[in-house]
Design a protein around this motif. Sequence first.
Motif, PDB file in Angstrom:
ATOM      1  N   ILE A  22       0.930  -1.437   0.021  1.00 22.04           N
ATOM      2  CA  ILE A  22      -0.061   0.074  -0.011  1.00 22.04           C
ATOM      3  C   ILE A  22       0.988   1.184  -0.032  1.00 22.04           C
ATOM      4  CG2 ILE A  22      -1.502   1.332   1.193  1.00 22.04           C
ATOM      5  CD1 ILE A  22      -2.835  -1.388   2.206  1.00 22.04           C
ATOM      6  N   GLY A  23       0.649   2.015  -0.929  1.00 20.34           N
ATOM      7  CA  GLY A  23       1.445   3.366  -1.090  1.00 20.34           C
ATOM      8  C   GLY A  23       2.412   3.346  -2.148  1.00 20.34           C
ATOM      9  N   ARG A  24       2.766   1.930  -2.367  1.00 23.13           N
ATOM     10  CA  ARG A  24       3.691   1.943  -3.664  1.00 23.13           C
ATOM     11  C   ARG A  24       3.398   2.079  -4.908  1.00 23.13           C
ATOM     12  NH1 ARG A  24       6.944  -2.911  -2.844  1.00 23.13           N
ATOM     13  NH2 ARG A  24       8.380  -1.845  -4.428  1.00 23.13           N
ATOM     14  N   PRO A  25       4.409   2.304  -5.906  1.00 23.09           N
ATOM     15  CA  PRO A  25       3.551   2.139  -7.429  1.00 23.09           C
ATOM     16  C   PRO A  25       3.136   0.742  -7.474  1.00 23.09           C
ATOM     17  CG  PRO A  25       5.712   3.476  -7.216  1.00 23.09           C
ATOM     18  CD  PRO A  25       5.251   2.879  -5.629  1.00 23.09           C
ATOM     19  N   LYS A  26       2.088   0.475  -8.342  1.00 24.93           N
ATOM     20  CA  LYS A  26       1.466  -0.822  -8.483  1.00 24.93           C
ATOM     21  C   LYS A  26       2.495  -1.723  -9.672  1.00 24.93           C
ATOM     22  CE  LYS A  26      -3.495   0.427  -8.355  1.00 24.93           C
ATOM     23  NZ  LYS A  26      -4.538   0.437  -9.048  1.00 24.93           N
ATOM     24  N   VAL A  27       3.255  -0.567 -10.310  1.00 22.97           N
ATOM     25  CA  VAL A  27       4.160  -1.580 -11.279  1.00 22.97           C
ATOM     26  C   VAL A  27       5.251  -2.195 -10.509  1.00 22.97           C
ATOM     27  CG1 VAL A  27       3.427  -0.414 -13.361  1.00 22.97           C
ATOM     28  CG2 VAL A  27       5.460   0.426 -12.002  1.00 22.97           C
ATOM     29  N   ASP A  28       5.626  -1.547  -9.362  1.00 23.19           N
ATOM     30  CA  ASP A  28       6.703  -1.946  -8.541  1.00 23.19           C
ATOM     31  C   ASP A  28       6.244  -3.358  -7.751  1.00 23.19           C
ATOM     32  OD1 ASP A  28       8.539  -0.105  -9.804  1.00 23.19           O
ATOM     33  OD2 ASP A  28       8.353   1.196  -7.899  1.00 23.19           O
ATOM     34  N   SER A  29       5.086  -3.169  -7.266  1.00 23.82           N
ATOM     35  CA  SER A  29       4.610  -3.970  -6.367  1.00 23.82           C
ATOM     36  C   SER A  29       4.320  -5.453  -7.461  1.00 23.82           C
ATOM     37  CB  SER A  29       3.274  -3.859  -5.924  1.00 23.82           C
ATOM     38  OG  SER A  29       2.457  -4.856  -5.403  1.00 23.82           O
ATOM     39  N   ALA A  30       3.688  -5.144  -8.559  1.00 20.97           N
ATOM     40  CA  ALA A  30       3.637  -6.101  -9.715  1.00 20.97           C
ATOM     41  C   ALA A  30       4.966  -6.858 -10.012  1.00 20.97           C
ATOM     42  CB  ALA A  30       2.800  -5.744 -10.782  1.00 20.97           C
ATOM     43  N   ARG A  31       5.722  -6.129 -10.107  1.00 20.36           N
ATOM     44  CA  ARG A  31       6.941  -6.648 -10.648  1.00 20.36           C
ATOM     45  C   ARG A  31       7.753  -7.507  -9.821  1.00 20.36           C
ATOM     46  NH1 ARG A  31      11.745  -2.411 -12.555  1.00 20.36           N
ATOM     47  NH2 ARG A  31      10.995  -1.682 -10.366  1.00 20.36           N
ATOM     48  N   GLU A  32       7.800  -7.356  -8.474  1.00 22.82           N
ATOM     49  CA  GLU A  32       8.238  -8.075  -7.344  1.00 22.82           C
ATOM     50  C   GLU A  32       7.415  -9.220  -7.146  1.00 22.82           C
ATOM     51  OE1 GLU A  32       8.563  -5.600  -3.769  1.00 22.82           O
ATOM     52  OE2 GLU A  32       9.974  -4.351  -4.619  1.00 22.82           O
ATOM     53  N   ARG A  33       6.313  -9.253  -7.316  1.00 25.61           N
ATOM     54  CA  ARG A  33       5.329 -10.512  -7.204  1.00 25.61           C
ATOM     55  C   ARG A  33       5.574 -11.385  -8.343  1.00 25.61           C
ATOM     56  NH1 ARG A  33       3.912 -14.594  -6.176  1.00 25.61           N
ATOM     57  NH2 ARG A  33       1.766 -15.503  -5.864  1.00 25.61           N
ATOM     58  N   LEU A  34       5.837 -11.024  -9.513  1.00 27.65           N
ATOM     59  CA  LEU A  34       6.232 -11.731 -10.622  1.00 27.65           C
ATOM     60  C   LEU A  34       7.527 -12.438 -10.493  1.00 27.65           C
ATOM     61  CD1 LEU A  34       4.503  -9.600 -13.524  1.00 27.65           C
ATOM     62  CD2 LEU A  34       3.512 -11.567 -12.094  1.00 27.65           C
ATOM     63  N   ALA A  35       8.411 -11.712  -9.969  1.00 31.74           N
ATOM     64  CA  ALA A  35       9.849 -12.192  -9.690  1.00 31.74           C
ATOM     65  C   ALA A  35       9.504 -13.589  -8.962  1.00 31.74           C
ATOM     66  CB  ALA A  35      10.817 -11.241  -9.371  1.00 31.74           C
ATOM     67  N   GLU A  36       8.795 -13.377  -7.906  1.00 31.41           N
ATOM     68  CA  GLU A  36       8.576 -14.364  -6.976  1.00 31.41           C
ATOM     69  C   GLU A  36       8.061 -15.516  -7.612  1.00 31.41           C
ATOM     70  OE1 GLU A  36       8.103 -11.872  -2.829  1.00 31.41           O
ATOM     71  OE2 GLU A  36       6.300 -13.016  -3.741  1.00 31.41           O
ATOM     72  N   LEU A  37       6.872 -15.368  -8.622  1.00 35.60           N
ATOM     73  CA  LEU A  37       6.164 -16.217  -9.231  1.00 35.60           C
ATOM     74  C   LEU A  37       6.962 -16.916 -10.386  1.00 35.60           C
ATOM     75  CD1 LEU A  37       3.466 -17.721  -9.675  1.00 35.60           C
ATOM     76  CD2 LEU A  37       2.845 -15.883 -11.003  1.00 35.60           C
ATOM     77  N   ALA A  38       7.678 -16.166 -11.033  1.00 35.46           N
ATOM     78  CA  ALA A  38       8.129 -16.493 -12.407  1.00 35.46           C
ATOM     79  C   ALA A  38       9.568 -15.982 -12.557  1.00 35.46           C
ATOM     80  CB  ALA A  38       7.357 -16.502 -13.682  1.00 35.46           C
ATOM     81  N   PRO A  39      10.524 -16.331 -11.911  1.00 30.53           N
ATOM     82  CA  PRO A  39      11.889 -15.666 -11.985  1.00 30.53           C
ATOM     83  C   PRO A  39      12.590 -15.511 -13.299  1.00 30.53           C
ATOM     84  CG  PRO A  39      12.170 -17.726 -10.670  1.00 30.53           C
ATOM     85  CD  PRO A  39      10.813 -17.572 -10.877  1.00 30.53           C
ATOM     86  N   GLY A  40      12.270 -16.429 -14.152  1.00 29.78           N
ATOM     87  CA  GLY A  40      12.662 -16.418 -15.428  1.00 29.78           C
ATOM     88  C   GLY A  40      12.359 -15.563 -16.376  1.00 29.78           C
ATOM     89  N   VAL A  41      11.111 -14.832 -15.959  1.00 30.15           N
ATOM     90  CA  VAL A  41      10.295 -13.937 -17.030  1.00 30.15           C
ATOM     91  C   VAL A  41      10.856 -12.461 -16.735  1.00 30.15           C
ATOM     92  CG1 VAL A  41       8.268 -12.879 -17.607  1.00 30.15           C
ATOM     93  CG2 VAL A  41       8.472 -15.372 -16.945  1.00 30.15           C
ATOM     94  N   ARG A  42      11.074 -11.816 -17.787  1.00 35.74           N
ATOM     95  CA  ARG A  42      11.993 -10.423 -17.805  1.00 35.74           C
ATOM     96  C   ARG A  42      10.566  -9.550 -17.661  1.00 35.74           C
ATOM     97  NH1 ARG A  42      14.544  -7.760 -23.032  1.00 35.74           N
ATOM     98  NH2 ARG A  42      14.431  -5.579 -22.271  1.00 35.74           N
ATOM     99  N   VAL A  43      10.648  -8.506 -16.611  1.00 30.13           N
ATOM    100  CA  VAL A  43       9.353  -7.745 -16.362  1.00 30.13           C
ATOM    101  C   VAL A  43      10.060  -6.514 -16.146  1.00 30.13           C
ATOM    102  CG1 VAL A  43       7.505  -7.219 -14.792  1.00 30.13           C
ATOM    103  CG2 VAL A  43       8.178  -9.322 -14.917  1.00 30.13           C
ATOM    104  N   GLU A  44       9.480  -5.604 -17.158  1.00 27.36           N
ATOM    105  CA  GLU A  44       9.665  -4.246 -17.077  1.00 27.36           C
ATOM    106  C   GLU A  44       8.718  -3.394 -16.534  1.00 27.36           C
ATOM    107  OE1 GLU A  44      10.995  -3.205 -21.201  1.00 27.36           O
ATOM    108  OE2 GLU A  44      12.298  -4.932 -21.164  1.00 27.36           O
ATOM    109  N   ALA A  45       8.969  -2.655 -15.622  1.00 26.89           N
ATOM    110  CA  ALA A  45       7.798  -1.828 -15.162  1.00 26.89           C
ATOM    111  C   ALA A  45       8.048  -0.228 -15.163  1.00 26.89           C
ATOM    112  CB  ALA A  45       7.737  -1.905 -13.373  1.00 26.89           C
ATOM    113  N   VAL A  46       6.742   0.431 -15.960  1.00 25.64           N
ATOM    114  CA  VAL A  46       7.015   1.519 -16.451  1.00 25.64           C
ATOM    115  C   VAL A  46       5.977   2.487 -15.578  1.00 25.64           C
ATOM    116  CG1 VAL A  46       6.668   3.335 -18.172  1.00 25.64           C
ATOM    117  CG2 VAL A  46       7.486   1.081 -18.541  1.00 25.64           C
ATOM    118  N   HIS A  47       6.229   3.195 -14.440  1.00 24.43           N
ATOM    119  CA  HIS A  47       5.449   4.006 -13.720  1.00 24.43           C
ATOM    120  C   HIS A  47       5.165   5.399 -14.410  1.00 24.43           C
ATOM    121  CE1 HIS A  47       4.775   6.324  -9.550  1.00 24.43           C
ATOM    122  NE2 HIS A  47       3.651   5.433  -9.866  1.00 24.43           N
TER     123      HIS A  47
END
Length: 408
Positions: free
Chosen positions: A100-125
């Motif tokens: 809560i209070g953090r950019p959604k893209v940063d929160s999403a990127r961290e969750r996806l890194a836990e779920l699928a570390p081999g996927v390259r995720v680029e977050a644009v806030h």
Amino acid sequence: MNPLTGDSAGTLPPLVDPVPDLTAEERARYSRHLLLGAIGDEGQRRLRAASVFVVGAGGLGAPVLMYLAAAGVGRITVIDDDEVDLGNLQRQVIHSVPAIGRPKVDSARERLAELAPGVRVEAVHARLDALNIGALLEGHDLVMDGSDNFSTRYLVSDACEIAGIPVVWGTIDRFRAQLAVFWSRPPAPAVAVTLRDLYPAPPPAGSVPSCAEAGVVGALCGTVGSMMAMEAVKLITGAGRPLLGRLVLMDLLETTHRTVTIRPDPSRTPVTSLPEGGDDICGVRPPGTDDVPTVAAADLAAELADAGPSGSVAPVLVDVRGAGERSIAMIAPSVWVPLDSVAEDAADPTGVLGRAAARGPLVVYCKSGVRSARAAATLAVAGFSGVRSLEGGIEAWTRDVDPSLPGY
């Protein structure tokens, strides 16, 4: 025979070429896909090679992102300019309380890194607009539109029409949803269909309530987001029959689901450019409200504080939101006349509005200032004088005057 594709199956060729091979870890991770004849080893390698652009990390973006990453899409770019709010967690399951209070893209990127570390995720806030969308779309094979406003939906559709990139499109409202695939330059013999063939122009600003105004059941987001992710898998791998040229309409409250055909509009002028200067495609204010006087939240608070026996007459606040919104937060004291009742009440001299106007000048408010501007314009036509709209609505009041009010 399918009139859109020229064949009975309605399939399209795979959107991307496969990577040469999968690692042993990837074969173990995606083993359930490898067992499926429609996907298999080659389809999984296509998913690994794919680059997908996701608009929004909210209600639809959350399940889209999680299922695309879990499916092994090689590169995902997500854009969103918002931060995580407590009210998001009812449906935006990619986020959590610590975010809560953090950019959604940063929160999403961290969750996806836990779920699928081999996927390259680029977050644009950032906010997607006509100035940046062209460069952002470069290098992507597919766009997932999970935006929550008409301006962005039409911007995405128009930019993808120009670039020739397919779009998986979804929209949600309360318990209902729509889902389709649009593509301006699909492989022959498929027929091009875009959002503007279905809905030629966006509705007037403020005429359709947003999810923040009307509400949405959380499970609907998961249902539609999962279906959007499946459309992406079909397009990337060439499996099944994508929704190009078809629109799915569903109502989870009634448990109904139907599909209708979308045909290209032969009279429509193709989109070849975006608005200059990054202007929104949809106007911020509804038609006919440009001349409506407004008052800033801080100025209104000062007027209310200065009113009294020796001061000026206090403004009377009129809330034109829905009952559900008013139950969450309200500016007290205020009278309540829902927007769809304003015209009828204004025509009755003994109505709520007539009695309120006898006590002082009216200031109309809603969530963000759009509906209140429409209401103020309606009251002006009905003969009410001096009516103003609260600029920025209760959101501005909460931000600038009373932070104790809950947001929604």
